[in-house]
Design an enzyme around this catalytic site. Structure first.
Site, PDB file in Angstrom:
ATOM      1  N   LYS A  13       0.866  -1.192   0.000  1.00 10.71           N
ATOM      2  CA  LYS A  13       0.000   0.000   0.000  1.00 10.71           C
ATOM      3  C   LYS A  13       0.889   1.224   0.000  1.00 10.71           C
ATOM      4  O   LYS A  13       2.002   1.193   0.528  1.00 10.71           O
ATOM      5  CB  LYS A  13      -0.877   0.017   1.257  1.00 10.71           C
ATOM      6  CG  LYS A  13      -2.112   0.883   1.120  1.00 10.71           C
ATOM      7  CD  LYS A  13      -3.239   0.109   0.460  1.00 10.71           C
ATOM      8  CE  LYS A  13      -4.439   0.969   0.175  1.00 10.71           C
ATOM      9  NZ  LYS A  13      -5.592   0.137  -0.255  1.00 10.71           N
ATOM     10  N   ASP A  70      -6.884   4.285  -4.762  1.00 11.01           N
ATOM     11  CA  ASP A  70      -7.565   4.112  -3.468  1.00 11.01           C
ATOM     12  C   ASP A  70      -8.254   5.470  -3.238  1.00 11.01           C
ATOM     13  O   ASP A  70      -8.488   6.201  -4.200  1.00 11.01           O
ATOM     14  CB  ASP A  70      -6.554   3.756  -2.366  1.00 11.01           C
ATOM     15  CG  ASP A  70      -7.217   3.273  -1.085  1.00 11.01           C
ATOM     16  OD1 ASP A  70      -7.637   2.116  -1.035  1.00 11.01           O
ATOM     17  OD2 ASP A  70      -7.351   4.066  -0.124  1.00 11.01           O
TER      18      ASP A  70
END
Ligand code: 2IT
Length: 446
Positions: free
Chosen positions: A125, A165
């Site tokens: 991430k 995201d």
């Protein structure tokens, strides 16, 4: 043998001031502790210590010029958490709340989510505390360019494949992919969520929302129930909420709420027409981060300033916004109002108290790492198409997504079914996701 309290105390000591990471780790460790303690190979391999420490973390300064010609500075971070089963894979978040601890929680979740998809992807991430709110198009482009100038040193189509995201959609992926190509002269699947004309996959924009509804549909089928006529609340108003509204409507449900940082919208007619779906995309693209204007555009809808949608009476709730957006009190309100299904469509959208309340009330609760895995699964399908230099049709991708979501549901059912028939999808999904990665780590050595 692991003692869970001792293990968690040590993990907290080593990761001080990272409460979201500890929250995510605790949930997984609690779910898997019995199977770990029952497996000498896991104990011998120190699997829990090794799986809770990221492989690599990169932090860099992102300097960019605002529209007044003034240099601005943000943090850039990429967490490469675990690549035992495939290249690091996971989104990039641009939001003022982004911290290293927050990205460690998201990267950790991503390991098990990606494992559940059945595709060969590890967990990672990244992101920045850059706040897109109020920024001009040019400022967003300049920021994305600078961010990628640093990030490109650490990623590659077989190493680490970022995607979108919160705060990162097709526009931002475009600016970042453009910069990657400028610097590297490569056309590869180094990012997913790309535009259709430059290597993207059909259905990727819709995939997280579609996947969550397909997953919900499997939960309903397991209880001999159907989406037809269900009243649904969603939070958020971005890409994930948009996809959820489209698919839930298509399968016969009515979505009555969306929300933003400013409050929530109750739309008695349902967020269920082409015009309304389009309007959600406009709201997100405006960079204002508010939903209040929806009630002006569609006057039957009401805006509730500063409130969360969980106070409305619904059959099903889909938190689609951000971590810990639904707390213990919200859960109690939903249960009291007769809500039967909660599908955690955001990453760790529910607090531990909320999850505890749902499980205690025997509400069917689909955890984020299972229910929202359709997004990254379709990213995996985008990578496959990029590798083959082919594009699949809408129907082909959608069919694959549906099959993947059913498999994810069934894995949670297999490991989560209790003696009385109640399915603890949290425990089941954590075990299913964990086993594959832990086995790979044992087999690969250290
Ligand atoms: O949370 C997630 O799974 C995502 N933001 C999507 C990640 C991806 O690589 O498509």
């Amino acid at each position: 043998m692991y003692n869970i309290d001792k293990f968690m105390a040590e993990l907290e000591r080593k990761n001080a001031a990272q409460p979201e990471f500890i929250q995510a780790a605790k949930e997984v460790v609690e779910s898997v502790i019995d199977i770990v303690n029952a497996n000498p190979a896991y104990i011998k391999a120190n699997v829990l210590e090794r799986i809770t420490e990221p492989d690599k973390v990169f932090m860099f300064k992102v300097e960019w010029e605002d529209d007044n010609g003034i240099p601005q500075v943000n943090k850039g971070i990429r967490v490469q958490f675990n690549n035992a089963i495939g290249p690091y894979k996971g989104g990039i978040r641009f939001h003022p709340s982004v911290t290293l601890g927050g990205l460690k929680f998201l990267g950790f979740e991503q390991i098990f989510k990606n494992s559940l998809t059945t595709l060969p992807m590890g967990g990672g991430k990244g992101g920045s505390d850059f706040n897109p709110k109020g920024k001009s198009e040019n400022e967003i482009m300049r920021f994305c360019r600078s961010f990628m100038t640093e990030l490109q040193k650490y990623i590659g189509p077989d190493t680490d494949v970022p995607a979108g995201d919160i705060g990162v959609g097709k526009r931002e992926i475009g600016y970042m992919y453009g910069q990657y190509k400028r610097l590297r002269d490569e056309n590869t699947g180094v990012l997913t969520g790309k535009g259709l004309n430059w290597g993207g996959s059909l259905i990727r924009p819709e995939a997280t929302g579609f996947g969550a509804v397909y997953y919900a549909d499997e939960m309903l089928k397991n209880k001999k129930d159907t989406l037809k006529g269900k009243i649904v609340s969603c939070s958020g108003f971005g890409n994930v909420t948009w996809g959820t509204c489209i698919k839930a409507t298509e399968l016969g449900a009515k979505v009555v709420t969306i929300s933003g940082p400013d409050g929530y919208i109750y739309d008695p007619d349902g967020v269920g027409t082409e015009e309304k779906f389009e309007y959600l995309l406009e709201l997100r693209a405006s960079n204002n981060d508010v939903v209040a204007p929806y009630a002006k555009k569609f006057p039957n809808a009401k805006f509730f300033a500063g409130k969360k949608p969980w106070e409305e009476k619904v059959d099903m709730a889909f938190p689609c916004a951000i971590q810990n957006e639904l707390n213990g009190d919200d859960a109690k309100a939903l249960i009291k109002n007769g809500c039967k299904y909660v599908i955690e469509t955001s990453n760790m959208g529910c607090t531990p108290e909320a999850i505890e309340a749902f499980l205690h009330a025997k509400i069917a609760f689909g955890p984020g790492k299972a229910a929202n895995a359709g997004g990254v699964a379709t990213s995996g399908l985008e990578m496959s198409q990029n590798s083959m230099k082919l594009s699949w049709s809408r129907e082909e991708v959608d069919e694959k997504l549906k099959i993947i979501m059913k498999r994810i549901h069934d894995a949670g059912l297999k490991y989560g079914k209790e003696k009385d028939g109640f399915v603890n999808y949290v425990k089941g999904s954590n075990i299913a996701g964990f086993k594959k990665v832990a086995d790979a780590m044992v087999e690969l050595g250290y």
